[in-house]
Design a protein around this motif. Structure first.
Motif, PDB file in Angstrom:
ATOM      1  N   ARG A 377       0.822  -1.212   0.000  1.00  0.00           N
ATOM      2  CA  ARG A 377       0.000   0.000   0.000  1.00  0.00           C
ATOM      3  C   ARG A 377       0.855   1.262   0.000  1.00  0.00           C
ATOM      4  O   ARG A 377       0.406   2.313  -0.442  1.00  0.00           O
ATOM      5  N   ASN A 378       2.058   1.181   0.560  1.00  0.00           N
ATOM      6  CA  ASN A 378       2.862   2.376   0.797  1.00  0.00           C
ATOM      7  C   ASN A 378       4.237   2.286   0.151  1.00  0.00           C
ATOM      8  O   ASN A 378       5.251   2.521   0.801  1.00  0.00           O
ATOM      9  N   THR A 379       4.266   1.952  -1.131  1.00  0.00           N
ATOM     10  CA  THR A 379       5.541   1.844  -1.818  1.00  0.00           C
ATOM     11  C   THR A 379       5.585   2.759  -3.031  1.00  0.00           C
ATOM     12  O   THR A 379       4.563   3.004  -3.685  1.00  0.00           O
ATOM     13  N   ILE A 380       6.771   3.258  -3.331  1.00  0.00           N
ATOM     14  CA  ILE A 380       6.925   4.150  -4.482  1.00  0.00           C
ATOM     15  C   ILE A 380       7.086   3.382  -5.789  1.00  0.00           C
ATOM     16  O   ILE A 380       7.167   3.999  -6.857  1.00  0.00           O
ATOM     17  N   ILE A 381       7.143   2.049  -5.731  1.00  0.00           N
ATOM     18  CA  ILE A 381       7.245   1.284  -6.976  1.00  0.00           C
ATOM     19  C   ILE A 381       5.861   0.861  -7.494  1.00  0.00           C
ATOM     20  O   ILE A 381       5.766   0.132  -8.475  1.00  0.00           O
ATOM     21  N   ASP A 382       4.807   1.320  -6.817  1.00  0.00           N
ATOM     22  CA  ASP A 382       3.441   1.076  -7.295  1.00  0.00           C
ATOM     23  C   ASP A 382       3.118   2.131  -8.348  1.00  0.00           C
ATOM     24  O   ASP A 382       2.468   3.137  -8.071  1.00  0.00           O
ATOM     25  N   THR A 383       3.595   1.908  -9.568  1.00  0.00           N
ATOM     26  CA  THR A 383       3.516   2.943 -10.602  1.00  0.00           C
ATOM     27  C   THR A 383       2.726   2.535 -11.839  1.00  0.00           C
ATOM     28  O   THR A 383       2.634   3.322 -12.779  1.00  0.00           O
ATOM     29  N   SER A 384       2.149   1.347 -11.866  1.00  0.00           N
ATOM     30  CA  SER A 384       1.433   0.954 -13.077  1.00  0.00           C
ATOM     31  C   SER A 384       0.346  -0.064 -12.752  1.00  0.00           C
ATOM     32  O   SER A 384       0.424  -0.779 -11.753  1.00  0.00           O
ATOM     33  N   ILE A 385      -0.657  -0.101 -13.611  1.00  0.00           N
ATOM     34  CA  ILE A 385      -1.720  -1.094 -13.531  1.00  0.00           C
ATOM     35  C   ILE A 385      -1.947  -1.654 -14.932  1.00  0.00           C
ATOM     36  O   ILE A 385      -1.487  -1.094 -15.921  1.00  0.00           O
ATOM     37  N   ASP A 386      -2.663  -2.755 -14.993  1.00  0.00           N
ATOM     38  CA  ASP A 386      -2.978  -3.393 -16.269  1.00  0.00           C
ATOM     39  C   ASP A 386      -4.399  -3.000 -16.672  1.00  0.00           C
ATOM     40  O   ASP A 386      -5.365  -3.449 -16.034  1.00  0.00           O
ATOM     41  N   PRO A 387      -4.563  -2.173 -17.694  1.00  0.00           N
ATOM     42  CA  PRO A 387      -5.918  -1.742 -18.088  1.00  0.00           C
ATOM     43  C   PRO A 387      -6.847  -2.916 -18.409  1.00  0.00           C
ATOM     44  O   PRO A 387      -8.061  -2.825 -18.169  1.00  0.00           O
ATOM     45  N   LYS A 388      -6.315  -3.998 -18.944  1.00  0.00           N
ATOM     46  CA  LYS A 388      -7.156  -5.158 -19.268  1.00  0.00           C
ATOM     47  C   LYS A 388      -7.693  -5.818 -18.001  1.00  0.00           C
ATOM     48  O   LYS A 388      -8.868  -6.190 -17.935  1.00  0.00           O
TER      49      LYS A 388
END
Length: 545
Positions: A377-388
């Motif tokens: 929840r609290n990381t700076i590497i959470d930078t992308s998601i998969d639109p599909k």
């Protein structure tokens, strides 16, 4: 002749004393010139968070950097800024650089495409990041992305025969934020009647609340994008509001349920926004809430988990979970129920739905996480998601809600053709949540601490466009955690500096040259007398003093 002789003697003394004085001036001027620095391009850097948890002072306690750089972790670097590559960062290395052999400053270079990291790399980094965020760090810590400027800096440090100096001016505006202000946003699609304007039965109609928190947090607030946690939840909420808006404004397709879409703040601070919304919402509306579905981290993964505080013995919960499960089965998505009672005595809230459960409102959180994962929840590497994946999960929730509201059969495709999920909408928002930090109470580069970030403001405009009623509510977040206001981003200057050994050798060469010049001008005997008189003069001056 005696007068002329005295004048000649006076002139000779002037020459003898003037020559070394001239030499000293030339030497000083030359020594000033040899310390010159040549600049290379500036780097965008992001400061580590500074905050207090009760009496504990945590995070980076300094902001200024002005010291030589080192890419090696061997030897004494107490007065050096250690530059670490992302791949070399471990929990043990950080313990050494902060505790046993503290560095003067830390500069951590992050990869450009953090979404392409392996699971092992992600796990290793998040463990080190979590450990670093929970401790007091006496030195300045900055993060930068491995772009062209960062690559040039690293090459300069490794290959330059001299030294490289890093400079970040100290932030003079750092101050404790005494009051953390935040804002909730909500939109309503009123149900009950057959026509959009018919609200006679809306107040008495059952209500389903769809909730998602929008704020982010991380070790560097300027890099805390929170694409999946919880940008994906925000996107899902907005698209669900748009889809059901088309149904509810079509007259005969208006459902018997009121739908409330709530964007809450303070999700990273014990879900303070959900608590505030429940405390400030009309009790009559809360009494009509049949179920509150909280969305968190639904942009990645292959399965989903419905976390609730009640077991499946509750008929409403059993019906909703059964619908989610059957819809998921038709889409090859496994939906699993996870039951965990709320500990009323524990002040820590693990999931957003727990605030609703404390108010005796049936609620659950739909997430790809099987258990509480505060590190993710609290990381700076959470930078992308998969639109599909996000589209699939939105369709799953939308179809499940449609079956619950309308009782539609499984064979009926409600959300297709003109009322289908918009791919361009999801792609645009997926890009947006990956590029903007949304830390509550701390200013972004262009925003004040008290105002909504541009992305959150756009989200509220979407609710205004698709919902029949909208409102917002500002509140203050209370708790033991307090942040410090200051620049979360800065510019770091990189200088190439000649080594001190070169300066010393250069000074010796200049001194030898000046001595030779003096001998050439005055001769050996006269030059020796001049030097002797110079030192004798200093001794006399010391005695008089």
């Amino acid at each position: 002749r005696s007068f002329e002789a005295r004048m000649a003697g006076s002139g000779g003394g002037s020459r003898r004393h003037g020559t070394p004085m001239l030499c000293a001036v030339l030497l000083a001027c030359l020594c000033v010139g040899i310390g010159g620095e040549s600049s290379i391009p500036e780097l965008d850097v992001y400061r580590m968070v500074q905050y207090d948890m009760g009496d504990a002072m945590l995070g980076s306690r300094r902001s200024g950097v002005s010291m030589l750089a080192s890419s090696s972790v061997k030897g004494d670097f107490s007065r050096k800024a250690v530059v670490l590559d992302f791949s070399s960062v471990t929990e043990e290395l950080l313990d050494e650089l902060i505790g046993t052999k503290p560095a003067g400053a830390l500069i951590i270079v992050l990869p450009e495409k953090m979404g392409e990291l392996s699971e092992q790399q992600r796990a290793s980094w998040m463990k080190a990041e979590s450990n670093l965020m929970k401790r007091r760090v006496p030195m300045a810590v900055y993060f930068t992305v491995d772009g062209e400027e960062a690559k040039a800096m690293k090459a300069k440090i490794e290959n330059d025969m001299g030294d490289v100096k890093l400079v970040v001016p100290p932030d003079s505006n750092t101050a404790r934020i005494k009051k953390i202000e935040a804002e909730n946003f909500q939109g309503v699609l009123a149900g009950g009647g057959d026509e959009p304007g018919d609200s006679a039965d809306a107040d008495a109609s059952p209500t389903i609340a769809v909730v998602a928190y929008y704020d982010t947090f991380g070790i560097a607030p300027g890099l805390a994008m929170g694409a999946d946690s919880n940008g994906s939840g925000v996107i899902a909420l907005l698209e669900l509001a748009r889809l059901f808006s088309k149904l509810y404004t079509a007259g005969k397709n208006r459902g018997k349920y009121n739908l409330i879409f709530v964007l809450t703040a303070g999700g990273k601070m014990n879900f303070a926004g959900a608590k505030s919304w429940l405390s400030n919402t009309d009790i009559r509306l809360l009494d009509n809430v049949e179920f509150a579905l909280c969305l968190e981290a639904v942009g990645l993964g292959s399965e989903l988990f419905l976390h609730t505080s009640k077991p499946l013995k509750d008929p409403t919960l059993a019906k909703l979970f059964g619908t989610l499960s059957s819809v998921g089965a038709g889409m090859d998505v496994k939906v699993t129920h996870v039951h965990k009672k709320v500990n009323i005595s524990d002040t820590t809230v693990n999931w957003e739905h727990e605030h609703f459960s404390r108010k005796r409102i049936l609620a659950g959180t739909l997430s790809r996480h099987q258990s509480v994962d505060t590190v993710a929840r609290n990381t700076i590497i959470d930078t992308s998601i998969d639109p599909k994946v996000l589209k699939r999960n939105i369709l799953l929730v939308a179809n499940a809600l449609a079956r619950h509201i309308y009782g539609t059969p499984a064979s009926l495709e409600v959300f297709s053709a003109a009322n289908a999920v918009q791919d361009h909408f999801l792609s645009a928002w997926a890009e947006g949540v990956s590029e903007e930090a949304r830390v509550v109470g701390m200013p972004t580069v262009a925003q004040s601490a008290a105002s909504a970030t541009p992305l959150v403001a756009r989200a509220y405009r979407v609710l205004k466009d698709v919902c029949t009623e909208t409102s917002s509510h500002k509140f203050a977040i209370e708790g033991d955690k307090s942040f410090f206001r200051g620049a979360i981003a800065a510019k770091m200057r990189v200088y190439s500096v000649r080594p001190i050994s070169f300066d010393m050798l250069y000074c010796v060469c200049v001194l030898v040259y000046l001595l030779g010049l003096l001998i050439f001008m005055q001769g050996t005997v006269e030059a020796r007398n001049t030097i002797n008189e110079l030192f004798k003069g200093k001794k006399v001056a010391r005695k008089r003093a």
